[in-house]
Design a protein around this motif. Structure first.
Motif, PDB file in Angstrom:
ATOM      1  N   SER A  80       0.809  -1.213   0.000  1.00 44.63           N
ATOM      2  CA  SER A  80       0.000   0.000   0.000  1.00 44.63           C
ATOM      3  C   SER A  80       0.846   1.269   0.000  1.00 44.63           C
ATOM      4  CB  SER A  80      -0.917   0.009   1.236  1.00 44.63           C
ATOM      5  OG  SER A  80      -0.145  -0.062   2.433  1.00 44.63           O
ATOM      6  N   SER A  81       2.026   1.213   0.563  1.00 42.73           N
ATOM      7  CA  SER A  81       2.847   2.433   0.684  1.00 42.73           C
ATOM      8  C   SER A  81       3.747   2.669  -0.513  1.00 42.73           C
ATOM      9  CB  SER A  81       3.692   2.368   1.960  1.00 42.73           C
ATOM     10  OG  SER A  81       4.527   1.211   1.938  1.00 42.73           O
ATOM     11  N   THR A  82       4.333   1.611  -1.062  1.00 48.85           N
ATOM     12  CA  THR A  82       5.294   1.774  -2.174  1.00 48.85           C
ATOM     13  C   THR A  82       4.866   0.980  -3.398  1.00 48.85           C
ATOM     14  OG1 THR A  82       6.636  -0.025  -1.266  1.00 48.85           O
ATOM     15  CG2 THR A  82       7.246   2.232  -0.645  1.00 48.85           C
ATOM     16  N   GLY A  83       3.579   0.743  -3.548  1.00 47.38           N
ATOM     17  CA  GLY A  83       3.083  -0.028  -4.673  1.00 47.38           C
ATOM     18  C   GLY A  83       3.457   0.597  -6.001  1.00 47.38           C
ATOM     19  N   GLY A  84       3.897  -0.235  -6.948  1.00 47.26           N
ATOM     20  CA  GLY A  84       4.244   0.224  -8.287  1.00 47.26           C
ATOM     21  C   GLY A  84       5.709   0.526  -8.478  1.00 47.26           C
ATOM     22  N   THR A  85       6.498   0.555  -7.397  1.00 48.01           N
ATOM     23  CA  THR A  85       7.928   0.836  -7.537  1.00 48.01           C
ATOM     24  C   THR A  85       8.713  -0.460  -7.630  1.00 48.01           C
ATOM     25  OG1 THR A  85       8.280   0.891  -5.135  1.00 48.01           O
ATOM     26  CG2 THR A  85       7.691   2.964  -6.223  1.00 48.01           C
ATOM     27  N   LEU A  86       9.970  -0.341  -8.060  1.00 48.52           N
ATOM     28  CA  LEU A  86      10.826  -1.515  -8.177  1.00 48.52           C
ATOM     29  C   LEU A  86      11.071  -2.124  -6.802  1.00 48.52           C
ATOM     30  CD1 LEU A  86      13.586  -0.525 -10.777  1.00 48.52           C
ATOM     31  CD2 LEU A  86      12.029  -2.475 -10.937  1.00 48.52           C
ATOM     32  N   ALA A  87      10.946  -3.463  -6.735  1.00 49.94           N
ATOM     33  CA  ALA A  87      11.248  -4.180  -5.491  1.00 49.94           C
ATOM     34  C   ALA A  87      12.582  -4.904  -5.580  1.00 49.94           C
ATOM     35  CB  ALA A  87      10.132  -5.173  -5.161  1.00 49.94           C
ATOM     36  N   SER A  88      12.924  -5.399  -6.792  1.00 51.30           N
ATOM     37  CA  SER A  88      14.207  -6.077  -6.976  1.00 51.30           C
ATOM     38  C   SER A  88      14.537  -6.131  -8.453  1.00 51.30           C
ATOM     39  CB  SER A  88      14.171  -7.492  -6.384  1.00 51.30           C
ATOM     40  OG  SER A  88      13.268  -8.312  -7.111  1.00 51.30           O
ATOM     41  N   VAL A  89      15.853  -6.253  -8.741  1.00 49.38           N
ATOM     42  CA  VAL A  89      16.348  -6.421 -10.109  1.00 49.38           C
ATOM     43  C   VAL A  89      17.356  -7.561 -10.068  1.00 49.38           C
ATOM     44  CG1 VAL A  89      17.533  -5.386 -12.062  1.00 49.38           C
ATOM     45  CG2 VAL A  89      16.029  -3.978 -10.626  1.00 49.38           C
ATOM     46  N   GLY A 122      31.424   1.256 -26.601  1.00 50.02           N
ATOM     47  CA  GLY A 122      31.803   1.373 -25.205  1.00 50.02           C
ATOM     48  C   GLY A 122      30.619   1.155 -24.284  1.00 50.02           C
ATOM     49  N   PRO A 123      30.838   1.242 -22.978  1.00 50.86           N
ATOM     50  CA  PRO A 123      29.742   0.998 -22.034  1.00 50.86           C
ATOM     51  C   PRO A 123      28.743   2.152 -21.987  1.00 50.86           C
ATOM     52  CG  PRO A 123      31.728   1.624 -20.861  1.00 50.86           C
ATOM     53  CD  PRO A 123      32.117   1.492 -22.295  1.00 50.86           C
ATOM     54  N   ILE A 124      27.470   1.795 -21.777  1.00 47.54           N
ATOM     55  CA  ILE A 124      26.411   2.792 -21.588  1.00 47.54           C
ATOM     56  C   ILE A 124      25.692   2.460 -20.290  1.00 47.54           C
ATOM     57  CG2 ILE A 124      24.247   3.749 -22.467  1.00 47.54           C
ATOM     58  CD1 ILE A 124      25.157   3.145 -25.269  1.00 47.54           C
ATOM     59  N   GLU A 125      25.617   3.448 -19.423  1.00 43.71           N
ATOM     60  CA  GLU A 125      24.912   3.267 -18.152  1.00 43.71           C
ATOM     61  C   GLU A 125      23.443   3.643 -18.341  1.00 43.71           C
ATOM     62  OE1 GLU A 125      24.971   4.950 -13.543  1.00 43.71           O
ATOM     63  OE2 GLU A 125      26.613   5.445 -14.916  1.00 43.71           O
ATOM     64  N   ILE A 126      22.554   2.682 -18.051  1.00 40.91           N
ATOM     65  CA  ILE A 126      21.113   2.898 -18.215  1.00 40.91           C
ATOM     66  C   ILE A 126      20.486   2.982 -16.835  1.00 40.91           C
ATOM     67  CG2 ILE A 126      18.967   2.033 -19.191  1.00 40.91           C
ATOM     68  CD1 ILE A 126      20.583   0.521 -21.242  1.00 40.91           C
ATOM     69  N   ASN A 127      19.945   4.136 -16.504  1.00 41.69           N
ATOM     70  CA  ASN A 127      19.300   4.332 -15.203  1.00 41.69           C
ATOM     71  C   ASN A 127      17.843   3.896 -15.295  1.00 41.69           C
ATOM     72  OD1 ASN A 127      17.779   5.805 -13.040  1.00 41.69           O
ATOM     73  ND2 ASN A 127      19.851   6.466 -12.513  1.00 41.69           N
ATOM     74  N   ILE A 128      17.475   2.865 -14.512  1.00 36.89           N
ATOM     75  CA  ILE A 128      16.087   2.393 -14.506  1.00 36.89           C
ATOM     76  C   ILE A 128      15.385   2.728 -13.196  1.00 36.89           C
ATOM     77  CG2 ILE A 128      16.606   0.538 -16.130  1.00 36.89           C
ATOM     78  CD1 ILE A 128      16.633  -1.404 -13.783  1.00 36.89           C
ATOM     79  N   GLY A 129      16.127   3.339 -12.249  1.00 31.49           N
ATOM     80  CA  GLY A 129      15.531   3.741 -10.981  1.00 31.49           C
ATOM     81  C   GLY A 129      16.021   2.884  -9.825  1.00 31.49           C
ATOM     82  N   THR A 130      16.043   3.473  -8.646  1.00 33.63           N
ATOM     83  CA  THR A 130      16.450   2.753  -7.447  1.00 33.63           C
ATOM     84  C   THR A 130      15.276   1.959  -6.870  1.00 33.63           C
ATOM     85  OG1 THR A 130      15.951   4.707  -6.110  1.00 33.63           O
ATOM     86  CG2 THR A 130      18.226   4.445  -6.864  1.00 33.63           C
ATOM     87  N   ILE A 131      15.591   1.025  -5.985  1.00 32.86           N
ATOM     88  CA  ILE A 131      14.553   0.230  -5.335  1.00 32.86           C
ATOM     89  C   ILE A 131      13.671   1.157  -4.501  1.00 32.86           C
ATOM     90  CG2 ILE A 131      14.081  -1.666  -3.742  1.00 32.86           C
ATOM     91  CD1 ILE A 131      15.414  -2.462  -6.410  1.00 32.86           C
ATOM     92  N   GLY A 132      12.358   1.131  -4.777  1.00 28.23           N
ATOM     93  CA  GLY A 132      11.425   1.982  -4.058  1.00 28.23           C
ATOM     94  C   GLY A 132      11.436   3.432  -4.497  1.00 28.23           C
ATOM     95  N   GLY A 133      12.200   3.738  -5.567  1.00 30.07           N
ATOM     96  CA  GLY A 133      12.305   5.126  -6.016  1.00 30.07           C
ATOM     97  C   GLY A 133      11.676   5.340  -7.377  1.00 30.07           C
ATOM     98  N   ASN A 134      12.073   6.449  -7.991  1.00 35.08           N
ATOM     99  CA  ASN A 134      11.533   6.806  -9.304  1.00 35.08           C
ATOM    100  C   ASN A 134      12.268   6.058 -10.408  1.00 35.08           C
ATOM    101  OD1 ASN A 134       9.688   8.638  -8.198  1.00 35.08           O
ATOM    102  ND2 ASN A 134      11.242  10.264  -8.143  1.00 35.08           N
ATOM    103  N   GLY A 135      11.685   6.000 -11.576  1.00 32.28           N
ATOM    104  CA  GLY A 135      12.252   5.327 -12.733  1.00 32.28           C
ATOM    105  C   GLY A 135      11.189   4.471 -13.381  1.00 32.28           C
ATOM    106  N   LEU A 136      11.493   3.197 -13.576  1.00 35.08           N
ATOM    107  CA  LEU A 136      10.467   2.268 -14.061  1.00 35.08           C
ATOM    108  C   LEU A 136       9.443   2.020 -12.958  1.00 35.08           C
ATOM    109  CD1 LEU A 136      12.613  -0.406 -15.952  1.00 35.08           C
ATOM    110  CD2 LEU A 136      11.383   1.552 -16.917  1.00 35.08           C
ATOM    111  N   GLN A 137       8.165   1.918 -13.361  1.00 32.40           N
ATOM    112  CA  GLN A 137       7.107   1.641 -12.391  1.00 32.40           C
ATOM    113  C   GLN A 137       6.033   0.764 -13.034  1.00 32.40           C
ATOM    114  OE1 GLN A 137       5.460   5.402 -11.237  1.00 32.40           O
ATOM    115  NE2 GLN A 137       4.825   5.950 -13.311  1.00 32.40           N
ATOM    116  N   GLN A 138       5.160   0.221 -12.181  1.00 32.34           N
ATOM    117  CA  GLN A 138       4.094  -0.658 -12.668  1.00 32.34           C
ATOM    118  C   GLN A 138       2.782  -0.259 -12.010  1.00 32.34           C
ATOM    119  OE1 GLN A 138       3.976  -5.379 -12.675  1.00 32.34           O
ATOM    120  NE2 GLN A 138       3.057  -4.533 -10.835  1.00 32.34           N
TER     121      GLN A 138
END
Length: 428
Positions: free
Chosen positions: A246-255, A277-293
């Motif tokens: 209920s509090s953090t629904g929709g945020t990343l829980a694990s990768v 070369g390498p490319i760093e792709i930011n998808i968001g921190t656990i419980g933070g902004n970025g990818l969501q559902q």
């Protein structure tokens, strides 16, 4: 003889006021000259010792000093490389004649200048002065150069035909995956997100990120990253699990890593290796902004990335810290030089040259090259020029005073001449 000393004093007065008039005329003539430093004439009495109650006039002498540390008002312009120093410090310049002749040109100093790229790419003024600076590395950083010598300074040269391309190294993803699709027993197709990146040759390539519900557990997705530069091959794969509390629904829980490089939980990013070369792709921190559902729709939000395609040179500018920045039509900006500010202990002791330039000497003391804004120096202003430091009204007032003083000294000489004539007539 006292009367002879009067004559000498009158003659010295004429010479002194003539010298003052010369400096006034020079100041008035340059009242519209950008960056001109006015000349000040000072009078000093000369005293001759007397004896027995007699007095001998010593007269007067003058010294002229150019007030280099006196600044004129600044005016705005529409040229990015019209430069002025706001406060203490001088711009290093050299003669275009010496630059074109090769070798090491002599460093001179000026407080302002209207610089533009000439046909050879040098930043020059109409009077033939070339701006000097320290060359930057290919990544835009400026190495540590010696500060007590001008040997490391180079005439600023812009390669007008150079093309620029900056590879992509960072991408930030934001997207919403439909929560209704990530339910066990629900059949849902994959969702694709395509992000364009630039390789180190300026070519545009695509990363296709495919999100597919695993079907093994609720709120669980497979994220595959394919690279068009590798014929569409998958170069990384991860399992994403989203929180449904209920509090953090929709945020990343694990990768969880399947193939590729591990997820960095601190930065909230994964790193993929492409040909450039390498490319760093930011998808968001656990419980933070970025990818969501959340909800039932796949939504691609703003995606940001660095890098630029191939671009041609369009302009150059100088910022407050003295960095010379080349701008390209692709939006790329590169630091190509850094202009230091030159300072000496005694500004007014420098040797004055043509075109409002100066050179340090024994009287001024040794120079030191500062980063603009450091130490005693101020910053550099673009789109600005320094006006002449001359106040015409003050100069005209001084000219009237000088004229009257000159006439008075001439009257002294005339009076002495009449007195000597009287003395000559005594023996007749």
């Amino acid at each position: 003889m006292t009367i002879s000393s009067s004559l000498n004093a009158g003659v010295s007065g004429l010479s002194a006021n003539a010298s003052r008039l010369a400096s006034i005329s020079d100041n008035i003539a340059n009242s519209s000259t950008r960056g001109y430093k006015r000349v000040q004439t000072d009078f000093h009495s000369m005293v001759l010792s007397g004896s027995g109650g007699s007095y001998s006039a010593g007269g007067v002498r003058t010294t002229n000093v150019r007030l280099i540390d006196e600044r004129g008002p600044l005016v705005s312009t529409n040229n990015a490389t019209d430069l002025a120093v706001r406060g203490r410090g001088m711009l290093p310049v050299a003669s275009i004649t010496e630059v074109e002749a090769g070798g090491s040109p002599t460093m001179m100093m000026t407080s302002t200048g209207s610089f533009r790229t000439d046909s050879n790419g040098y930043l020059t003024t109409e009077s033939g002065l070339v701006l000097m600076g320290w060359p930057a590395n290919s990544d835009g950083t400026v190495p540590d150069y010696p500060r007590d010598t001008s040997s490391s300074l180079e005439p600023i040269h812009v390669d007008l035909n150079r093309l620029s391309a900056v590879p992509t190294t960072e991408i930030s993803l934001t997207a919403n995956l439909p929560a209704d699709s990530a339910v066990v027993g629900t059949t849902a197709g994959p969702e694709d997100q395509v992000v364009t990146y630039y390789d180190n040759m300026g070519r545009a390539e695509d990363l296709t990120i495919t999100y597919t519900p695993t079907g093994a557990a609720d709120n669980e997705w497979t994220m595959e990253i394919a690279d068009s530069a590798s014929a569409g091959a998958v170069i990384a794969e991860y399992t994403l699990t989203f929180d449904d509390s209920s509090s953090t629904g929709g945020t990343l829980a694990s990768v969880a890593l399947v193939t590729g490089n591990a997820y960095d939980a601190t930065e909230g990013s994964v790193t993929v290796n492409v040909a450039s070369g390498p490319i760093e792709i930011n998808i968001g921190t656990i419980g933070g902004n970025g990818l969501q559902q959340l909800g039932d729709e796949f939504v691609q939000n703003n995606t940001t990335k660095d890098g630029n395609p191939v671009g041609t040179f369009v302009a150059v500018k100088v910022n407050e810290s003295g960095e010379v920045i080349a701008t390209y039509d692709s939006g790329d900006e590169r630091v190509i030089y850094q202009v230091p500010l030159v300072d000496v202990p005694n500004m007014n002791g420098m040797r004055a040259l043509d075109s409002q330039t100066y050179m340090p000497n024994d009287e001024s003391g040794d120079f030191y090259l500062w980063d603009a804004g450091d130490g005693p120096t101020s910053d550099i202003l673009g789109y600005a020029l320094e006006e002449s430091a001359v106040d015409v009204a003050t100069e005209l007032t001084d000219m009237i005073q000088t004229q009257r003083a000159y006439s008075s000294n001439a009257k002294v000489i005339q009076t002495v001449d009449e007195m000597l004539q009287e003395t000559t007539n005594i023996k007749r």
